[in-house]
Design a protein around this motif. Structure first.
Motif, PDB file in Angstrom:
ATOM      1  N   ASP A 166       0.841  -1.188   0.000  1.00 37.53           N
ATOM      2  CA  ASP A 166       0.000   0.000   0.000  1.00 37.53           C
ATOM      3  C   ASP A 166       0.884   1.248   0.000  1.00 37.53           C
ATOM      4  O   ASP A 166       1.754   1.402   0.868  1.00 37.53           O
ATOM      5  CB  ASP A 166      -0.891  -0.009   1.242  1.00 37.53           C
ATOM      6  CG  ASP A 166      -1.931   1.094   1.260  1.00 37.53           C
ATOM      7  OD1 ASP A 166      -1.782   2.071   0.501  1.00 37.53           O
ATOM      8  OD2 ASP A 166      -2.885   0.995   2.047  1.00 37.53           O
ATOM      9  N   ALA A 167       0.642   2.137  -0.943  1.00 35.39           N
ATOM     10  CA  ALA A 167       1.447   3.358  -1.052  1.00 35.39           C
ATOM     11  C   ALA A 167       1.332   4.236   0.181  1.00 35.39           C
ATOM     12  O   ALA A 167       2.201   5.083   0.431  1.00 35.39           O
ATOM     13  CB  ALA A 167       1.021   4.145  -2.293  1.00 35.39           C
ATOM     14  N   ALA A 168       0.290   4.052   0.982  1.00 31.94           N
ATOM     15  CA  ALA A 168       0.119   4.851   2.196  1.00 31.94           C
ATOM     16  C   ALA A 168       1.228   4.588   3.209  1.00 31.94           C
ATOM     17  O   ALA A 168       1.403   5.361   4.162  1.00 31.94           O
ATOM     18  CB  ALA A 168      -1.243   4.571   2.822  1.00 31.94           C
ATOM     19  N   LYS A 169       1.973   3.493   3.027  1.00 33.48           N
ATOM     20  CA  LYS A 169       3.059   3.162   3.952  1.00 33.48           C
ATOM     21  C   LYS A 169       4.372   3.855   3.593  1.00 33.48           C
ATOM     22  O   LYS A 169       5.363   3.721   4.308  1.00 33.48           O
ATOM     23  CB  LYS A 169       3.293   1.648   3.961  1.00 33.48           C
ATOM     24  CG  LYS A 169       2.080   0.831   4.380  1.00 33.48           C
ATOM     25  CD  LYS A 169       2.371  -0.664   4.300  1.00 33.48           C
ATOM     26  CE  LYS A 169       1.162  -1.492   4.710  1.00 33.48           C
ATOM     27  NZ  LYS A 169       1.438  -2.950   4.645  1.00 33.48           N
ATOM     28  N   ALA A 170       4.383   4.599   2.501  1.00 28.46           N
ATOM     29  CA  ALA A 170       5.632   5.142   1.973  1.00 28.46           C
ATOM     30  C   ALA A 170       6.339   6.055   2.970  1.00 28.46           C
ATOM     31  O   ALA A 170       7.557   5.966   3.152  1.00 28.46           O
ATOM     32  CB  ALA A 170       5.372   5.876   0.661  1.00 28.46           C
ATOM     33  N   ASP A 171       5.601   6.957   3.622  1.00 33.24           N
ATOM     34  CA  ASP A 171       6.241   7.888   4.555  1.00 33.24           C
ATOM     35  C   ASP A 171       6.895   7.142   5.703  1.00 33.24           C
ATOM     36  O   ASP A 171       7.988   7.508   6.159  1.00 33.24           O
ATOM     37  CB  ASP A 171       5.219   8.890   5.087  1.00 33.24           C
ATOM     38  CG  ASP A 171       4.811   9.920   4.043  1.00 33.24           C
ATOM     39  OD1 ASP A 171       5.506  10.037   3.017  1.00 33.24           O
ATOM     40  OD2 ASP A 171       3.788  10.606   4.254  1.00 33.24           O
ATOM     41  N   PHE A 172       6.228   6.098   6.195  1.00 33.94           N
ATOM     42  CA  PHE A 172       6.790   5.297   7.283  1.00 33.94           C
ATOM     43  C   PHE A 172       8.095   4.645   6.845  1.00 33.94           C
ATOM     44  O   PHE A 172       9.098   4.680   7.567  1.00 33.94           O
ATOM     45  CB  PHE A 172       5.788   4.241   7.726  1.00 33.94           C
ATOM     46  CG  PHE A 172       6.335   3.237   8.715  1.00 33.94           C
ATOM     47  CD1 PHE A 172       6.651   3.613  10.007  1.00 33.94           C
ATOM     48  CD2 PHE A 172       6.537   1.916   8.336  1.00 33.94           C
ATOM     49  CE1 PHE A 172       7.158   2.693  10.915  1.00 33.94           C
ATOM     50  CE2 PHE A 172       7.042   0.987   9.236  1.00 33.94           C
ATOM     51  CZ  PHE A 172       7.352   1.391  10.530  1.00 33.94           C
ATOM     52  N   ILE A 173       8.111   4.067   5.641  1.00 32.06           N
ATOM     53  CA  ILE A 173       9.306   3.383   5.148  1.00 32.06           C
ATOM     54  C   ILE A 173      10.454   4.372   4.966  1.00 32.06           C
ATOM     55  O   ILE A 173      11.604   4.094   5.328  1.00 32.06           O
ATOM     56  CB  ILE A 173       9.023   2.651   3.820  1.00 32.06           C
ATOM     57  CG1 ILE A 173       7.860   1.660   3.988  1.00 32.06           C
ATOM     58  CG2 ILE A 173      10.270   1.921   3.335  1.00 32.06           C
ATOM     59  CD1 ILE A 173       8.066   0.644   5.075  1.00 32.06           C
ATOM     60  N   VAL A 181      10.462   3.878  -2.296  1.00 32.16           N
ATOM     61  CA  VAL A 181       9.390   2.958  -1.923  1.00 32.16           C
ATOM     62  C   VAL A 181       8.616   2.600  -3.188  1.00 32.16           C
ATOM     63  O   VAL A 181       8.229   3.488  -3.955  1.00 32.16           O
ATOM     64  CB  VAL A 181       8.441   3.584  -0.880  1.00 32.16           C
ATOM     65  CG1 VAL A 181       7.354   2.588  -0.492  1.00 32.16           C
ATOM     66  CG2 VAL A 181       9.219   4.032   0.352  1.00 32.16           C
ATOM     67  N   VAL A 182       8.413   1.310  -3.407  1.00 27.82           N
ATOM     68  CA  VAL A 182       7.667   0.854  -4.584  1.00 27.82           C
ATOM     69  C   VAL A 182       6.491  -0.001  -4.125  1.00 27.82           C
ATOM     70  O   VAL A 182       6.508  -0.583  -3.036  1.00 27.82           O
ATOM     71  CB  VAL A 182       8.566   0.038  -5.550  1.00 27.82           C
ATOM     72  CG1 VAL A 182       9.711   0.904  -6.050  1.00 27.82           C
ATOM     73  CG2 VAL A 182       9.101  -1.219  -4.873  1.00 27.82           C
ATOM     74  N   GLY A 183       5.474  -0.058  -4.960  1.00 25.82           N
ATOM     75  CA  GLY A 183       4.309  -0.897  -4.681  1.00 25.82           C
ATOM     76  C   GLY A 183       4.420  -2.224  -5.390  1.00 25.82           C
ATOM     77  O   GLY A 183       5.038  -2.314  -6.456  1.00 25.82           O
ATOM     78  N   TYR A 184       3.826  -3.251  -4.808  1.00 23.19           N
ATOM     79  CA  TYR A 184       3.907  -4.581  -5.410  1.00 23.19           C
ATOM     80  C   TYR A 184       3.386  -4.591  -6.843  1.00 23.19           C
ATOM     81  O   TYR A 184       3.887  -5.343  -7.681  1.00 23.19           O
ATOM     82  CB  TYR A 184       3.111  -5.585  -4.577  1.00 23.19           C
ATOM     83  CG  TYR A 184       3.659  -5.826  -3.185  1.00 23.19           C
ATOM     84  CD1 TYR A 184       4.986  -5.565  -2.879  1.00 23.19           C
ATOM     85  CD2 TYR A 184       2.833  -6.332  -2.184  1.00 23.19           C
ATOM     86  CE1 TYR A 184       5.487  -5.793  -1.614  1.00 23.19           C
ATOM     87  CE2 TYR A 184       3.326  -6.572  -0.905  1.00 23.19           C
ATOM     88  CZ  TYR A 184       4.645  -6.304  -0.623  1.00 23.19           C
ATOM     89  OH  TYR A 184       5.133  -6.523   0.643  1.00 23.19           O
ATOM     90  N   ASP A 185       2.386  -3.762  -7.129  1.00 27.69           N
ATOM     91  CA  ASP A 185       1.774  -3.773  -8.456  1.00 27.69           C
ATOM     92  C   ASP A 185       2.391  -2.767  -9.414  1.00 27.69           C
ATOM     93  O   ASP A 185       1.931  -2.635 -10.556  1.00 27.69           O
ATOM     94  CB  ASP A 185       0.268  -3.494  -8.334  1.00 27.69           C
ATOM     95  CG  ASP A 185      -0.467  -4.581  -7.570  1.00 27.69           C
ATOM     96  OD1 ASP A 185      -0.027  -5.745  -7.655  1.00 27.69           O
ATOM     97  OD2 ASP A 185      -1.461  -4.269  -6.886  1.00 27.69           O
ATOM     98  N   ASP A 186       3.426  -2.050  -8.984  1.00 30.77           N
ATOM     99  CA  ASP A 186       4.060  -1.078  -9.879  1.00 30.77           C
ATOM    100  C   ASP A 186       4.663  -1.786 -11.088  1.00 30.77           C
ATOM    101  O   ASP A 186       5.189  -2.903 -10.973  1.00 30.77           O
ATOM    102  CB  ASP A 186       5.160  -0.317  -9.153  1.00 30.77           C
ATOM    103  CG  ASP A 186       4.611   0.664  -8.121  1.00 30.77           C
ATOM    104  OD1 ASP A 186       3.369   0.777  -8.036  1.00 30.77           O
ATOM    105  OD2 ASP A 186       5.419   1.294  -7.421  1.00 30.77           O
ATOM    106  N   ARG A 295      -2.480  -6.700   6.220  1.00 33.92           N
ATOM    107  CA  ARG A 295      -1.160  -6.136   5.924  1.00 33.92           C
ATOM    108  C   ARG A 295      -1.162  -4.608   6.077  1.00 33.92           C
ATOM    109  O   ARG A 295      -0.504  -3.889   5.318  1.00 33.92           O
ATOM    110  CB  ARG A 295      -0.696  -6.536   4.523  1.00 33.92           C
ATOM    111  CG  ARG A 295      -0.515  -8.044   4.359  1.00 33.92           C
ATOM    112  CD  ARG A 295       0.104  -8.387   3.026  1.00 33.92           C
ATOM    113  NE  ARG A 295       0.260  -9.828   2.840  1.00 33.92           N
ATOM    114  CZ  ARG A 295       1.303 -10.526   3.251  1.00 33.92           C
ATOM    115  NH1 ARG A 295       2.291  -9.920   3.864  1.00 33.92           N
ATOM    116  NH2 ARG A 295       1.377 -11.833   3.040  1.00 33.92           N
ATOM    117  N   SER A 296      -1.892  -4.140   7.052  1.00 34.15           N
ATOM    118  CA  SER A 296      -1.961  -2.696   7.275  1.00 34.15           C
ATOM    119  C   SER A 296      -1.013  -2.220   8.366  1.00 34.15           C
ATOM    120  O   SER A 296      -0.938  -1.022   8.638  1.00 34.15           O
ATOM    121  CB  SER A 296      -3.401  -2.291   7.639  1.00 34.15           C
ATOM    122  OG  SER A 296      -3.834  -2.955   8.822  1.00 34.15           O
TER     123      SER A 296
END
Length: 305
Positions: A166-173, A181-186, A295-296
């Protein structure tokens, strides 16, 4: 005492009252102050054909010691992997699996750091990282993944990529030190990396291998299965290594202990920061499992008896 249990595949989870167990030979009875929730246990609840004890990482105070257990006394603060009923007020812990919790660290720190950190550090070591290389970590926001991102940087990675659902996790990463940060579906996971640490498996193995530069190494430590085509490895002279922490604990206890000490040292130096997504009461164990299933989570999910 209270204990979480279920009676059929998929649950529901419920609290029951049972007697406090007695420690057997080589066992410690621990009053649980924190219990780590892991994806493998959640998967067993939903997939195992027979109900299993809900175990996992626990941390707390030793209240009784079984025959032959000599390393710890009542009152000691310990953490370790419980193979029996761990979602409980009290749990039995094999002394061989126990390690001390140092002063200045809480029980929550211990369950967020030790077991997940050992998996992350072990998988990273298996990748044979060299300073200046580029690293990829899948499930980068998970209990293990968020530590692996930090450890890769500490081991000299010049570029760290976190892959998430989920792209919403990007800031945390990125707050952990990741450069990208990349998404699984990118469509693309960016420039190739020298090694990848995969905690997801399944269909994600193919893009993880594709993300490797020629000669790149993939370390797989997921319980999610999956298949890799030999040709995908051959054309780029890539390699895959499977990592299992239980084997290290069983066959190389001195290495297991050295990694544990390294984790606590990094924690004490404040350069490794375990993150806790949330703390849940025992009666809310089903809610804690739902966070893992969706997975949130951003970091570790913890039960507080």
């Amino acid at each position: 005492m209270r204990r979480v249990r279920y009676e059929s595949t998929g649950g529901p989870l419920f609290l029951e009252r049972v007697p406090v167990p007695e420690p057997g030979p080589g066992e410690l009875l621990v009053r649980c102050a924190a219990v780590g929730v892991t994806l493998p246990v959640v998967r067993k609840v939903t997939e195992a054909t027979e109900p299993i004890p809900l175990g996992g990482e626990i941390a707390g105070e030793v209240v009784a010691v079984g025959a032959g257990a000599t390393r710890f006394r009542a009152g000691a603060r310990v953490t370790g992997l419980c193979f029996g009923h761990g979602y409980a007020d009290f749990a039995l812990l094999r002394e061989a699996m126990a390690s001390p919790v140092p002063d200045g660290a809480s029980a929550v720190d211990a369950v967020a750091l030790v077991r997940s950190g050992l998996v992350a550090l072990g998988a990273l070591t298996a990748a044979r990282p060299e300073p200046g290389e580029a690293a990829l970590v899948t499930a980068a926001a998970s209990g293990v993944g968020h530590l692996a991102v930090q450890l890769a940087r500490l081991r000299g990675a010049a570029r760290v990529v976190g892959a998430v659902s989920d792209a919403a996790k990007a800031d945390f990463i990125r707050s952990l030190g990741a450069d990208e940060v990349v998404g699984y579906d990118d469509d693309s996971w960016g420039e190739p990396v020298d090694y990848a640490l995969d905690a997801v498996g399944g269909e994600l193995l193919t893009p993880a291998v594709s993300a490797l530069a020629p000669g790149g190494r993939l370390v797989a430590y997921s319980s999610g299965g999956g298949t890799i085509q030999a040709y995908d490895l051959l054309v780029g002279a890539k390699s895959v290594t499977g990592f299992q922490l239980a084997r290290i604990a069983r066959e190389r206890p001195e290495l297991y202990e050295r990694w544990r000490q390294e984790l606590w040292q990094l924690f004490t130096e404040r350069v490794l920061r375990p993150a806790v997504h949330g703390e849940f009461a025992l009666e809310d164990a089903a809610e804690a499992h739902a966070v893992i299933e969706s997975r949130s989570n951003l970091g570790k999910v913890v039960l507080i008896p």
